[in-house]
Design a protein around this motif. Structure first.
Motif, PDB file in Angstrom:
ATOM      1  N   LEU A  53      70.454  33.378  44.284  1.00  0.00           N
ATOM      2  CA  LEU A  53      71.453  32.353  44.001  1.00  0.00           C
ATOM      3  C   LEU A  53      72.859  32.909  44.185  1.00  0.00           C
ATOM      4  CD1 LEU A  53      72.573  29.695  42.724  1.00  0.00           C
ATOM      5  CD2 LEU A  53      72.196  30.786  40.487  1.00  0.00           C
ATOM      6  N   TYR A  54      73.655  32.174  44.957  1.00  0.00           N
ATOM      7  CA  TYR A  54      75.074  32.474  45.148  1.00  0.00           C
ATOM      8  C   TYR A  54      75.859  31.232  44.744  1.00  0.00           C
ATOM      9  CZ  TYR A  54      73.154  36.026  48.280  1.00  0.00           C
ATOM     10  OH  TYR A  54      72.439  37.062  48.818  1.00  0.00           O
ATOM     11  N   MET A  55      76.933  31.405  43.980  1.00  0.00           N
ATOM     12  CA  MET A  55      77.804  30.277  43.634  1.00  0.00           C
ATOM     13  C   MET A  55      79.027  30.308  44.553  1.00  0.00           C
ATOM     14  SD  MET A  55      76.420  28.430  41.306  1.00  0.00           S
ATOM     15  CE  MET A  55      77.819  27.334  41.107  1.00  0.00           C
ATOM     16  N   VAL A  56      79.241  29.203  45.261  1.00  0.00           N
ATOM     17  CA  VAL A  56      80.403  29.056  46.130  1.00  0.00           C
ATOM     18  C   VAL A  56      81.123  27.796  45.654  1.00  0.00           C
ATOM     19  CG1 VAL A  56      81.246  28.769  48.487  1.00  0.00           C
ATOM     20  CG2 VAL A  56      79.207  30.167  48.061  1.00  0.00           C
ATOM     21  N   GLY A  57      82.192  27.987  44.880  1.00  0.00           N
ATOM     22  CA  GLY A  57      82.864  26.838  44.286  1.00  0.00           C
ATOM     23  C   GLY A  57      81.893  26.129  43.349  1.00  0.00           C
ATOM     24  N   GLN A  58      81.718  24.821  43.568  1.00  0.00           N
ATOM     25  CA  GLN A  58      80.811  24.038  42.722  1.00  0.00           C
ATOM     26  C   GLN A  58      79.414  23.925  43.330  1.00  0.00           C
ATOM     27  OE1 GLN A  58      83.389  20.492  43.546  1.00  0.00           O
ATOM     28  NE2 GLN A  58      81.463  19.378  43.275  1.00  0.00           N
ATOM     29  N   THR A  59      79.148  24.762  44.344  1.00  0.00           N
ATOM     30  CA  THR A  59      77.873  24.668  45.062  1.00  0.00           C
ATOM     31  C   THR A  59      76.980  25.866  44.779  1.00  0.00           C
ATOM     32  OG1 THR A  59      78.979  23.441  46.812  1.00  0.00           O
ATOM     33  CG2 THR A  59      76.827  24.378  47.342  1.00  0.00           C
ATOM     34  N   ARG A  60      75.732  25.557  44.481  1.00  0.00           N
ATOM     35  CA  ARG A  60      74.690  26.570  44.327  1.00  0.00           C
ATOM     36  C   ARG A  60      74.069  26.775  45.706  1.00  0.00           C
ATOM     37  NH1 ARG A  60      72.459  27.089  39.049  1.00  0.00           N
ATOM     38  NH2 ARG A  60      70.439  27.470  40.011  1.00  0.00           N
ATOM     39  N   VAL A  61      74.213  27.977  46.251  1.00  0.00           N
ATOM     40  CA  VAL A  61      73.591  28.320  47.529  1.00  0.00           C
ATOM     41  C   VAL A  61      72.346  29.132  47.199  1.00  0.00           C
ATOM     42  CG1 VAL A  61      73.846  29.540  49.722  1.00  0.00           C
ATOM     43  CG2 VAL A  61      75.834  28.375  48.710  1.00  0.00           C
ATOM     44  N   HIS A  62      71.183  28.585  47.569  1.00  0.00           N
ATOM     45  CA  HIS A  62      69.912  29.261  47.316  1.00  0.00           C
ATOM     46  C   HIS A  62      69.371  29.804  48.632  1.00  0.00           C
ATOM     47  CE1 HIS A  62      69.356  26.020  44.005  1.00  0.00           C
ATOM     48  NE2 HIS A  62      70.006  27.054  43.516  1.00  0.00           N
ATOM     49  N   VAL A  63      68.996  31.074  48.639  1.00  0.00           N
ATOM     50  CA  VAL A  63      68.278  31.666  49.760  1.00  0.00           C
ATOM     51  C   VAL A  63      66.881  31.934  49.220  1.00  0.00           C
ATOM     52  CG1 VAL A  63      68.185  33.540  51.425  1.00  0.00           C
ATOM     53  CG2 VAL A  63      70.405  32.662  50.679  1.00  0.00           C
ATOM     54  N   ASP A  64      65.921  31.154  49.711  1.00  0.00           N
ATOM     55  CA  ASP A  64      64.575  31.146  49.146  1.00  0.00           C
ATOM     56  C   ASP A  64      63.553  31.758  50.089  1.00  0.00           C
ATOM     57  OD1 ASP A  64      65.519  29.780  46.920  1.00  0.00           O
ATOM     58  OD2 ASP A  64      64.975  27.807  47.702  1.00  0.00           O
ATOM     59  N   SER A  65      62.716  32.621  49.539  1.00  0.00           N
ATOM     60  CA  SER A  65      61.537  33.120  50.235  1.00  0.00           C
ATOM     61  C   SER A  65      60.352  32.455  49.541  1.00  0.00           C
ATOM     62  CB  SER A  65      61.460  34.638  50.129  1.00  0.00           C
ATOM     63  OG  SER A  65      60.293  35.094  50.759  1.00  0.00           O
TER      64      SER A  65
END
Length: 177
Positions: free
Chosen positions: A105-117
């Motif tokens: 999980l990365y937070m970019v502003g108000q967005t949750r960016v998920h990199v999922d395996s």
């Protein structure tokens, strides 16, 4: 009911997207291991998310199964007995299936960016623009589209539905998960 604008995409280049997410968030991200159990319900989706540490969340959500940015309405409640709750809900409703994944999980502003395996599927990226009370769907879509560009996500890589849908489709086509 809280809402977010979501997009999900298959990853062509895990290393590139992860590097861009690190740059945009200014962090190395947080690793979260999850097992989601989906239950049979007449409308929307109900899942129990087990964090594999004795905690979890029961999540109900509704969203269209379309490619590109889509509005998702959801309700979440925490639990300290995810395995017990899975048993009760399975007895009461029946299971659709399970999804096991490792998420960064990365937070970019108000967005949750998920990199999922995702076990049995591969690598994916998911954006969740967590909507503020005063924001319109269009504002959320604009944020998601801009972040897609910044992360190098191509429109042809977008997917509809949930990981559970992809796993079920693979099973129907004779592919083992």
């Amino acid at each position: 009911m809280p809402s977010n604008v979501e997009i999900k995409a298959a990853l062509r280049d895990l290393r590139y997207l992860t590097q861009r997410a690190k740059e945009l968030s200014g962090t190395d991200g947080t690793v979260i291991r999850q097992q989601d159990t989906f239950f049979k319900v007449p409308a929307g989706r109900l899942k129990l998310r087990d964090f594999q540490d004795g905690t979890g969340q029961l999540i109900f959500y509704e969203r269209p199964d379309t490619e590109g940015p889509k509005l998702s309405n959801y309700s979440i409640t925490p639990t300290n007995d995810p395995q017990g709750l899975v048993k009760v809900l399975t007895d009461a409703l029946g299971q659709v299936g399970q999804v096991k994944k490792e998420r960064r999980l990365y937070m970019v502003g108000q967005t949750r960016v998920h990199v999922d395996s995702v076990e049995g599927l591969g690598d994916f990226m998911e954006l969740e623009v967590v909507m503020k009370e005063h924001q319109s769907r269009e504002e959320g879509v604009a944020i998601a589209n801009q972040l897609m560009l910044e992360l190098g996500v191509k429109e042809e890589d977008l997917i509809d539905g949930a990981y559970m849908d992809l796993l079920l489709k693979n099973q129907q086509n004779g592919h083992a998960p």
